[in-house]
Design a protein around this motif. Structure first.
Motif, mmCIF file in Angstrom:
data_model
loop_
_atom_site.group_PDB
_atom_site.id
_atom_site.type_symbol
_atom_site.label_atom_id
_atom_site.label_comp_id
_atom_site.label_asym_id
_atom_site.label_seq_id
_atom_site.Cartn_x
_atom_site.Cartn_y
_atom_site.Cartn_z
ATOM 1 N N LYS A 1 9.182 -23.036 -1.572
ATOM 2 C CA LYS A 1 9.040 -24.431 -1.552
ATOM 3 C C LYS A 1 10.513 -24.979 -1.535
ATOM 4 N N SER A 2 10.820 -24.478 -3.029
ATOM 5 C CA SER A 2 12.788 -25.534 -2.931
ATOM 6 C C SER A 2 14.395 -24.762 -1.483
ATOM 7 N N ALA A 3 13.349 -23.617 -1.635
ATOM 8 C CA ALA A 3 14.463 -22.804 -0.359
ATOM 9 C C ALA A 3 14.184 -23.787 0.672
ATOM 10 N N LEU A 4 13.289 -24.386 1.099
ATOM 11 C CA LEU A 4 12.467 -24.250 1.905
ATOM 12 C C LEU A 4 13.429 -26.160 1.775
ATOM 13 N N ALA A 5 12.727 -26.743 1.206
ATOM 14 C CA ALA A 5 13.677 -28.356 0.782
ATOM 15 C C ALA A 5 15.153 -28.012 1.075
ATOM 16 N N MET A 6 15.671 -27.187 0.566
ATOM 17 C CA MET A 6 16.993 -27.743 0.874
ATOM 18 C C MET A 6 17.465 -27.032 2.197
ATOM 19 N N THR A 7 16.597 -26.300 2.849
ATOM 20 C CA THR A 7 17.190 -25.732 4.511
ATOM 21 C C THR A 7 16.522 -27.306 4.974
ATOM 22 N N LEU A 8 15.692 -27.785 5.065
ATOM 23 C CA LEU A 8 15.554 -28.910 5.694
ATOM 24 C C LEU A 8 16.843 -30.387 5.105
ATOM 25 N N LEU A 9 16.827 -29.863 3.949
ATOM 26 C CA LEU A 9 17.640 -31.122 4.018
ATOM 27 C C LEU A 9 19.104 -31.448 4.613
ATOM 28 N N THR A 10 19.586 -29.363 4.705
ATOM 29 C CA THR A 10 20.730 -29.512 4.647
ATOM 30 C C THR A 10 21.379 -29.435 6.715
ATOM 31 N N LYS A 11 19.872 -29.198 7.580
ATOM 32 C CA LYS A 11 19.695 -29.269 9.178
ATOM 33 C C LYS A 11 19.229 -30.711 9.125
ATOM 34 N N LEU A 12 18.819 -31.338 8.566
ATOM 35 C CA LEU A 12 18.260 -32.710 8.991
ATOM 36 C C LEU A 12 19.684 -34.130 8.680
ATOM 37 N N ALA A 13 20.225 -33.419 7.959
ATOM 38 C CA ALA A 13 21.298 -34.697 7.148
ATOM 39 C C ALA A 13 22.254 -33.845 8.379
ATOM 40 N N ARG A 14 22.469 -32.958 8.802
ATOM 41 C CA ARG A 14 23.281 -32.850 9.467
ATOM 42 C C ARG A 14 23.641 -33.174 11.395
ATOM 43 N N HIS A 15 21.910 -33.292 12.062
ATOM 44 C CA HIS A 15 21.661 -33.973 12.845
ATOM 45 C C HIS A 15 21.652 -35.302 12.406
ATOM 46 N N GLY A 16 21.971 -36.154 10.918
ATOM 47 C CA GLY A 16 22.100 -37.454 10.886
ATOM 48 C C GLY A 16 20.822 -38.033 10.949
ATOM 49 N N LYS A 17 19.646 -37.353 10.437
ATOM 50 C CA LYS A 17 17.816 -37.611 10.319
ATOM 51 C C LYS A 17 18.757 -38.646 8.805
ATOM 52 N N ARG A 18 17.264 -39.495 8.834
ATOM 53 C CA ARG A 18 17.711 -40.349 7.638
ATOM 54 C C ARG A 18 16.278 -39.239 6.653
ATOM 55 N N ILE A 19 16.856 -38.494 5.770
ATOM 56 C CA ILE A 19 16.106 -38.101 4.874
ATOM 57 C C ILE A 19 16.722 -37.907 3.834
ATOM 58 N N LEU A 20 15.059 -38.146 2.445
ATOM 59 C CA LEU A 20 15.590 -37.302 1.388
ATOM 60 C C LEU A 20 14.813 -36.745 0.769
ATOM 61 N N HIS A 21 15.114 -36.525 -0.911
ATOM 62 C CA HIS A 21 14.288 -35.485 -1.519
ATOM 63 C C HIS A 21 13.952 -35.703 -2.759
ATOM 64 N N ALA A 22 12.763 -36.069 -2.920
ATOM 65 C CA ALA A 22 12.399 -36.936 -4.346
ATOM 66 C C ALA A 22 11.489 -35.290 -5.152
ATOM 67 N N THR A 23 11.051 -36.236 -6.951
ATOM 68 C CA THR A 23 10.537 -34.954 -6.809
ATOM 69 C C THR A 23 9.701 -36.650 -8.671
ATOM 70 N N GLY A 24 8.853 -35.619 -8.930
ATOM 71 C CA GLY A 24 8.316 -36.245 -10.613
ATOM 72 C C GLY A 24 8.845 -35.501 -12.169
ATOM 73 N N SER A 25 9.639 -34.931 -11.028
ATOM 74 C CA SER A 25 10.197 -34.260 -12.683
ATOM 75 C C SER A 25 11.784 -34.636 -13.376
ATOM 76 N N LYS A 26 12.010 -35.216 -14.004
ATOM 77 C CA LYS A 26 13.092 -35.681 -14.217
ATOM 78 C C LYS A 26 14.248 -34.480 -14.537
ATOM 79 N N ALA A 27 13.483 -33.428 -15.350
ATOM 80 C CA ALA A 27 14.623 -32.572 -15.609
ATOM 81 C C ALA A 27 14.785 -31.929 -14.283
ATOM 82 N N PHE A 28 13.583 -31.267 -13.017
ATOM 83 C CA PHE A 28 14.202 -30.767 -12.165
ATOM 84 C C PHE A 28 15.400 -31.132 -10.977
#
Length: 623
Positions: A272-299
């Motif tokens: 799941k986290s590999a998928l999240a990082m890949t999405l962040l990388t590709k979409l940010a590279r294309h200028g898409k407005r993307i953020l990552h959020a969790t409910g875990s302070k430690a994470f």
């Protein structure tokens, strides 16, 4: 506004606007700061001839829990363009530098950031998440005003760079501050309407990652080793990209009726986290407005440390569920990692009414393509409502299409699904009965190591031996069945309290959240900092992380009696789980907790229970 502050009415308005519970008679904390600092600022504006500027108090930064003490809105006296001044107010009477970019302020317990560094970061955050300002950053400036301090008592603070955005002023520099404010905000009273318009424009401005921030993040992410997505991971990635492409093609014609909600389910280490990082990388590279959020302070804090690598700007790409709110569809994509941590209402109602779906709905609303990554077997608190069923129901009730993907692989625990199967059978989370580990992996080439120790000391020695012989990190975690006391002083030194006592084996829990202890990592870095081995983690510090060799200690909240698991709510020390709830619901939560703890190790696990009958059961099935 000054009159309201002097009469006390302003405090009531602020408390209502911020939404917290405040003792309005207090002269400390946030109310004390309002009472003691705001009249000073408002009176200063009157003396400066700037009583007509618009003042936004406790202005919350986009996608952040942080608030700016005051944000002054007006017209620039030279250019006639909008002008914004962020103000950080401090009641400090003196302060000195202590190294590493930190300062010690009189009367303040913890070390602090220099005020100019603090408010400069607020400036940068405002620019990073307000694209209309990012295109022309000149209108944004800031000041830090220590209105109780003299210049000589804060001289150290002037050594910190402000990069031209921020200026620092002490009480005896008031005239210079007034002149500076008049150079940034037009003192002409006829500019009142322009000031009001500047405030309205800022409050209504689109809030999303600016292209400058997206480019910076993409450059950083792509310096990391690329993740290779396999099978269902690639399916999920393609679904997200297709949904983004459809929204892009629709352009201004896109409406919420075309929204696709994507739910990705997977067990520990399923990618799941590999998928999240890949999405962040590709979409940010294309200028898409993307953020990552969790409910875990430690994470989240570990992502700041390990992915953003200390870069404060990139850290802003990683936030929390409760900071994602506001106007709808301002983001192209929102990746909600660890979505089983989504909060809701009453834990035992089968159907979630609308008001209890508030956090799910706010996350769905935030982006054109919301993506939820979760493992429903990791729901470990009564108020966690992030299940596929709840998210799917909330989306479909509003007419949105839902795409559900199951990640069948189990990559963390030795790259095999067998250990995950063994765990769910051991804990009774499967319809199949428990099975001995050696029986389950017979005739396979599985190399994952499962062991049960006769006592806690043996468990610790096993981990040390394994990490020494085969390399890798090791951690001990346990059910929350011992008190968790604050750090204590021993021979003049602050140390963690050795709260866990198992037949003479004494160890501390990890550092309590918010505390700092020499030679021990903060709670959020317990799983990743090598110094974490000396302490015992609980589910809240272990969830979402992995280490090579895992030791798991069962407390008396889950024991074997007559060959079957029995949950004992009276044995838990977890304040979240001690609240009244049904035995059945507590039973499900506590089994999920131990499933989380058991599935953190990548190469092997060692188990022990302080309850003799339970330990005999574990030793039988770990053989």
């Amino acid at each position: 506004m000054l009159k309201q502050a002097e009469e006390g009415r302003l405090l009531k308005k602020l408390a209502a606007a911020v939404g917290g519970k405040y003792d309005l008679q207090a002269n400390h904390g946030e109310v004390g700061a309002w009472r003691n600092s705001l009249p000073v600022l408002l009176e200063l504006l009157c003396v400066a001839g700037l009583s007509h500027v618009e003042v936004l108090l406790e202005h919350r930064l986009p996608y952040s829990p942080k608030r700016v003490d005051a944000l002054l809105c007006g017209r620039h006296p030279d250019s006639g363009e909008v002008s914004y001044v962020l103000v950080e107010l401090k009641q400090w009477s003196s302060a000195e530098a202590v190294g590493n970019g930190l300062v010690k302020a009189a009367g303040v317990r913890n070390l602090q950031l220099p005020p100019v560094a603090q408010v400069r970061r607020y400036c940068q955050h405002l620019l990073d998440f307000t694209p209309s300002l990012a295109r022309r950053a000149e209108p944004v400036r800031a000041i830090a005003y220590l209105h109780n301090a003299l210049f000589r008592d804060i001289n150290d603070l002037y050594n910190y760079e402000s990069h031209g955005l921020v200026q620092l002023y002490a009480a005896d520099q008031r005239e210079g501050l007034i002149a500076h404010l008049r150079s940034l905000l037009d003192p002409d009273p006829d500019s009142r309407a322009d000031a009001q318009q500047a405030a309205d424009d800022l409050l209504a401005a689109e809030r999303a990652p600016a292209r400058t921030l997206l480019k910076t993040a993409a450059d950083s992410f792509e310096q990391r080793d690329d993740f290779v997505l396999l099978d269902e991971q690639q399916v999920a990635f393609n679904l997200v990209m297709d949904a983004v492409l459809l929204a892009e093609r629709a352009g201004d014609r896109w409406t919420s009726e075309g929204k696709t909600v994507i739910i990705v389910c997977g067990g520990p280490g399923s990618g799941k986290s590999a998928l999240a990082m890949t999405l962040l990388t590709k979409l940010a590279r294309h200028g898409k407005r993307i953020l990552h959020a969790t409910g875990s302070k430690a994470f989240t804090e570990t992502l700041w440390e390990r992915v953003a690598r200390g870069d404060q700007r990139i850290s802003k790409m990683f936030g929390y569920f409760n900071t994602i709110s506001g106007r709808k569809n301002e983001l192209d994509v929102l990746v909600c990692d660890e979505s089983h941590r989504i909060r809701g209402g009453h834990p035992e109602r089968r159907a979630l009414p609308e008001y209890e779906r508030r956090q799910i709905n706010s996350l769905i609303d935030a982006a054109k393509v919301p993506v939820f990554l979760l493992d429903e077997h990791q729901v470990v608190r009564p108020d966690e409502r992030g299940t596929p069923g709840n998210i799917k129901a909330a989306a479909e009730e509003r007419g949105y299409e839902v795409q559900l993907v199951d990640l069948e692989g189990q990559f963390r625990c030795g790259g095999t699904k067998l250990f995950d199967e063994w765990v769910v059978r051991l804990l009774g989370l499967s319809d199949e009965r428990p099975i001995g580990w050696s029986d389950l992996v017979a005739s396979t080439r599985d190399e994952y190591v499962v062991h049960a120790a006769p006592d806690a000391n043996s468990l610790e020695q096993w981990l040390l031996q394994r990490s020494s012989m085969f390399g890798g990190s090791a951690r001990i975690s346990a059910g929350y069945c011992w008190d968790w006391n604050p750090p204590e002083r021993l021979d003049g030194k602050l140390v963690l309290a050795a709260d866990i006592d198992i037949n003479g084996w004494h160890r501390p829990w990890n550092t309590p959240p918010g505390d700092s202890v020499p030679d021990a990592p903060p709670a959020s870095l317990w799983a990743s900092d090598p110094r974490g081995f000396g302490q015992v983690g609980c589910v809240y510090t272990a969830q979402g992380f992995e280490y090579d060799w895992s030791g798991v200690i069962f407390g008396e909240d889950l024991v074997i009696r007559d060959g079957a698991w029995r949950a004992q709510q009276d044995k838990t020390k977890d304040p979240k789980l001690k609240k009244p709830t049904s035995t059945r619901f507590f039973d499900r939560l506590v089994r999920n907790i131990y499933k989380v703890l058991l599935t953190r190790g990548m190469q092997g696990v060692c188990l022990h229970s302080r309850d003799p009958e339970t330990n005999e059961f574990l030793q039988h099935f770990a053989r």
